[in-house]
Design a protein around this motif. Structure first.
Motif, PDB file in Angstrom:
ATOM      1  N   ALA A  64     -10.801   8.503 -10.271  1.00 39.94           N
ATOM      2  CA  ALA A  64     -12.271   8.534 -10.146  1.00 39.94           C
ATOM      3  C   ALA A  64     -12.585   8.866  -8.689  1.00 39.94           C
ATOM      4  O   ALA A  64     -12.978   8.002  -7.921  1.00 39.94           O
ATOM      5  N   PRO A  65     -12.409  10.125  -8.284  1.00 44.08           N
ATOM      6  CA  PRO A  65     -12.374  10.468  -6.859  1.00 44.08           C
ATOM      7  C   PRO A  65     -13.701  10.434  -6.110  1.00 44.08           C
ATOM      8  O   PRO A  65     -13.707  10.417  -4.888  1.00 44.08           O
ATOM      9  N   VAL A  66     -14.839  10.436  -6.799  1.00 46.84           N
ATOM     10  CA  VAL A  66     -16.128  10.508  -6.107  1.00 46.84           C
ATOM     11  C   VAL A  66     -16.546   9.116  -5.638  1.00 46.84           C
ATOM     12  O   VAL A  66     -16.550   8.161  -6.402  1.00 46.84           O
ATOM     13  N   GLY A  67     -16.885   9.016  -4.349  1.00 47.81           N
ATOM     14  CA  GLY A  67     -17.354   7.756  -3.776  1.00 47.81           C
ATOM     15  C   GLY A  67     -16.259   6.955  -3.115  1.00 47.81           C
ATOM     16  O   GLY A  67     -15.069   7.198  -3.297  1.00 47.81           O
ATOM     17  N   HIS A  68     -16.693   5.967  -2.334  1.00 53.79           N
ATOM     18  CA  HIS A  68     -15.793   5.082  -1.591  1.00 53.79           C
ATOM     19  C   HIS A  68     -15.211   4.012  -2.505  1.00 53.79           C
ATOM     20  O   HIS A  68     -15.904   3.488  -3.376  1.00 53.79           O
ATOM     21  N   LYS A  69     -13.964   3.693  -2.311  1.00 54.28           N
ATOM     22  CA  LYS A  69     -13.324   2.617  -3.072  1.00 54.28           C
ATOM     23  C   LYS A  69     -14.101   1.329  -2.845  1.00 54.28           C
ATOM     24  O   LYS A  69     -14.358   0.941  -1.719  1.00 54.28           O
ATOM     25  N   GLN A  70     -14.483   0.655  -3.940  1.00 54.40           N
ATOM     26  CA  GLN A  70     -15.274  -0.566  -3.837  1.00 54.40           C
ATOM     27  C   GLN A  70     -14.496  -1.812  -4.202  1.00 54.40           C
ATOM     28  O   GLN A  70     -14.742  -2.883  -3.659  1.00 54.40           O
ATOM     29  N   PHE A  71     -13.564  -1.677  -5.159  1.00 56.66           N
ATOM     30  CA  PHE A  71     -12.791  -2.840  -5.574  1.00 56.66           C
ATOM     31  C   PHE A  71     -11.517  -2.383  -6.289  1.00 56.66           C
ATOM     32  O   PHE A  71     -11.400  -1.227  -6.689  1.00 56.66           O
ATOM     33  N   GLU A  72     -10.603  -3.316  -6.448  1.00 59.69           N
ATOM     34  CA  GLU A  72      -9.327  -3.044  -7.098  1.00 59.69           C
ATOM     35  C   GLU A  72      -9.542  -2.513  -8.512  1.00 59.69           C
ATOM     36  O   GLU A  72     -10.361  -3.042  -9.266  1.00 59.69           O
ATOM     37  N   GLY A  73      -8.842  -1.438  -8.848  1.00 56.44           N
ATOM     38  CA  GLY A  73      -8.882  -0.897 -10.195  1.00 56.44           C
ATOM     39  C   GLY A  73      -9.967   0.125 -10.447  1.00 56.44           C
ATOM     40  O   GLY A  73     -10.069   0.651 -11.552  1.00 56.44           O
ATOM     41  N   ASP A  74     -10.803   0.437  -9.435  1.00 57.25           N
ATOM     42  CA  ASP A  74     -11.891   1.392  -9.678  1.00 57.25           C
ATOM     43  C   ASP A  74     -11.425   2.849  -9.649  1.00 57.25           C
ATOM     44  O   ASP A  74     -12.184   3.755  -9.967  1.00 57.25           O
ATOM     45  N   GLY A  75     -10.160   3.097  -9.285  1.00 55.65           N
ATOM     46  CA  GLY A  75      -9.610   4.449  -9.305  1.00 55.65           C
ATOM     47  C   GLY A  75     -10.103   5.353  -8.203  1.00 55.65           C
ATOM     48  O   GLY A  75      -9.851   6.554  -8.221  1.00 55.65           O
ATOM     49  N   LYS A  76     -10.806   4.787  -7.219  1.00 50.49           N
ATOM     50  CA  LYS A  76     -11.354   5.600  -6.137  1.00 50.49           C
ATOM     51  C   LYS A  76     -10.451   5.548  -4.911  1.00 50.49           C
ATOM     52  O   LYS A  76      -9.765   4.568  -4.667  1.00 50.49           O
ATOM     53  N   THR A  77     -10.513   6.618  -4.144  1.00 48.34           N
ATOM     54  CA  THR A  77      -9.805   6.705  -2.878  1.00 48.34           C
ATOM     55  C   THR A  77     -10.787   6.305  -1.782  1.00 48.34           C
ATOM     56  O   THR A  77     -11.927   6.757  -1.787  1.00 48.34           O
ATOM     57  N   PRO A  78     -10.385   5.434  -0.851  1.00 48.68           N
ATOM     58  CA  PRO A  78     -11.320   4.980   0.189  1.00 48.68           C
ATOM     59  C   PRO A  78     -11.892   6.135   1.014  1.00 48.68           C
ATOM     60  O   PRO A  78     -11.335   7.228   1.042  1.00 48.68           O
ATOM     61  N   GLU A  79     -12.992   5.845   1.680  1.00 45.26           N
ATOM     62  CA  GLU A  79     -13.594   6.752   2.658  1.00 45.26           C
ATOM     63  C   GLU A  79     -13.814   5.961   3.930  1.00 45.26           C
ATOM     64  O   GLU A  79     -14.089   4.763   3.875  1.00 45.26           O
ATOM     65  N   GLY A  80     -13.676   6.629   5.055  1.00 43.03           N
ATOM     66  CA  GLY A  80     -13.870   5.961   6.337  1.00 43.03           C
ATOM     67  C   GLY A  80     -12.667   6.148   7.239  1.00 43.03           C
ATOM     68  O   GLY A  80     -11.754   6.911   6.954  1.00 43.03           O
ATOM     69  N   LEU A  81     -12.686   5.406   8.346  1.00 44.25           N
ATOM     70  CA  LEU A  81     -11.633   5.497   9.358  1.00 44.25           C
ATOM     71  C   LEU A  81     -10.657   4.337   9.189  1.00 44.25           C
ATOM     72  O   LEU A  81     -11.067   3.169   9.198  1.00 44.25           O
ATOM     73  N   TYR A  82      -9.388   4.663   9.042  1.00 44.01           N
ATOM     74  CA  TYR A  82      -8.324   3.676   8.877  1.00 44.01           C
ATOM     75  C   TYR A  82      -7.145   4.084   9.752  1.00 44.01           C
ATOM     76  O   TYR A  82      -7.243   5.006  10.549  1.00 44.01           O
ATOM     77  N   ARG A  83      -6.032   3.401   9.610  1.00 41.28           N
ATOM     78  CA  ARG A  83      -4.795   3.712  10.332  1.00 41.28           C
ATOM     79  C   ARG A  83      -3.639   3.759   9.350  1.00 41.28           C
ATOM     80  O   ARG A  83      -3.670   3.091   8.328  1.00 41.28           O
ATOM     81  N   ILE A  84      -2.624   4.525   9.703  1.00 39.25           N
ATOM     82  CA  ILE A  84      -1.353   4.447   8.980  1.00 39.25           C
ATOM     83  C   ILE A  84      -0.696   3.171   9.495  1.00 39.25           C
ATOM     84  O   ILE A  84      -0.469   3.027  10.698  1.00 39.25           O
ATOM     85  N   ASP A  85      -0.454   2.234   8.590  1.00 38.09           N
ATOM     86  CA  ASP A  85       0.001   0.915   9.064  1.00 38.09           C
ATOM     87  C   ASP A  85       1.371   0.468   8.566  1.00 38.09           C
ATOM     88  O   ASP A  85       1.852  -0.595   8.944  1.00 38.09           O
ATOM     89  N   ARG A  86       2.014   1.278   7.710  1.00 36.10           N
ATOM     90  CA  ARG A  86       3.345   0.897   7.243  1.00 36.10           C
ATOM     91  C   ARG A  86       4.012   2.099   6.579  1.00 36.10           C
ATOM     92  O   ARG A  86       3.362   3.066   6.222  1.00 36.10           O
ATOM     93  N   ARG A  87       5.337   1.979   6.414  1.00 41.32           N
ATOM     94  CA  ARG A  87       6.139   3.044   5.805  1.00 41.32           C
ATOM     95  C   ARG A  87       6.980   2.422   4.702  1.00 41.32           C
ATOM     96  O   ARG A  87       7.498   1.330   4.863  1.00 41.32           O
ATOM     97  N   ASN A  88       7.135   3.150   3.610  1.00 42.75           N
ATOM     98  CA  ASN A  88       7.997   2.666   2.540  1.00 42.75           C
ATOM     99  C   ASN A  88       8.999   3.760   2.167  1.00 42.75           C
ATOM    100  O   ASN A  88       8.665   4.680   1.420  1.00 42.75           O
ATOM    101  N   PRO A  89      10.223   3.657   2.676  1.00 47.22           N
ATOM    102  CA  PRO A  89      11.229   4.664   2.356  1.00 47.22           C
ATOM    103  C   PRO A  89      11.751   4.536   0.930  1.00 47.22           C
ATOM    104  O   PRO A  89      12.388   5.447   0.418  1.00 47.22           O
TER     105      PRO A  89
END
Length: 166
Positions: A64-89
């Motif tokens: 559900a790509p339109v709009g900012h992620k609001q809660f778990e399970g909504d299928g949206k990708t967040p919008e805004g400024l964040y950081r890369i905070d971890r790596r999972n090899p």
């Protein structure tokens, strides 16, 4: 004796050919990626060094790509400024880079509607590189092909800023 030499030679050849297969861990020696920009509408992600474009990728988003992620399970990708905070090899999706969602504002917005903000938003590869995924198939993550993820994983370091735009 001849049979033993033949077996030893075959074993050595197999060992060397195993070393020749590509590792998912690539090396990158170019300019530092200082900023990642995701344009959700255009389905493109850009890696920048200051204002210089280093590389761009086509991306897949949440279902559900339109709009900012609001809660778990909504299928949206967040919008805004964040950081890369971890790596999972060892990600189930080949390799992955964690995005610092949710932030304080995201927690508060989800709590205001009585829901969990969720988390575990990543840039990642594909679970199966042989599957032809729908354009937007993730639960809110940003997906690329596995070879592209290998490049991105090598280029983008923890603490890099990422701007996710509509």
């Amino acid at each position: 004796m001849r049979r033993r030499e033949l077996l030893m030679g075959t074993a050595a050849l197999l060992s060397l050919s195993a070393c020749a297969t590509g590792s998912k861990f690539k090396r990158y020696s170019g300019p530092e990626v200082t900023f990642v920009v995701v344009n959700k509408g255009a389905r493109r992600m850009h890696l920048l060094h200051n204002e210089s474009l280093l590389k761009s990728y086509d991306i897949h988003l949440g279902f559900a790509p339109v709009g900012h992620k609001q809660f778990e399970g909504d299928g949206k990708t967040p919008e805004g400024l964040y950081r890369i905070d971890r790596r999972n090899p060892n990600s189930d999706f080949h390799l992955s880079l964690g995005i610092s969602y949710p932030n304080v504002n995201d927690y508060a917005a989800a709590k205001a509607v009585g829901k969990s903000a969720g988390g575990d938003i990543f840039i990642h590869g594909q679970k199966s590189p042989f599957r032809n995924d729908d354009p937007d198939w993730t639960w809110g993550c940003i997906a690329v092909t596995n070879p592209e993820m290998e490049e991105i994983y090598a280029m983008v370091q923890n603490d890099t800023l990422i701007q996710l735009n509509a």
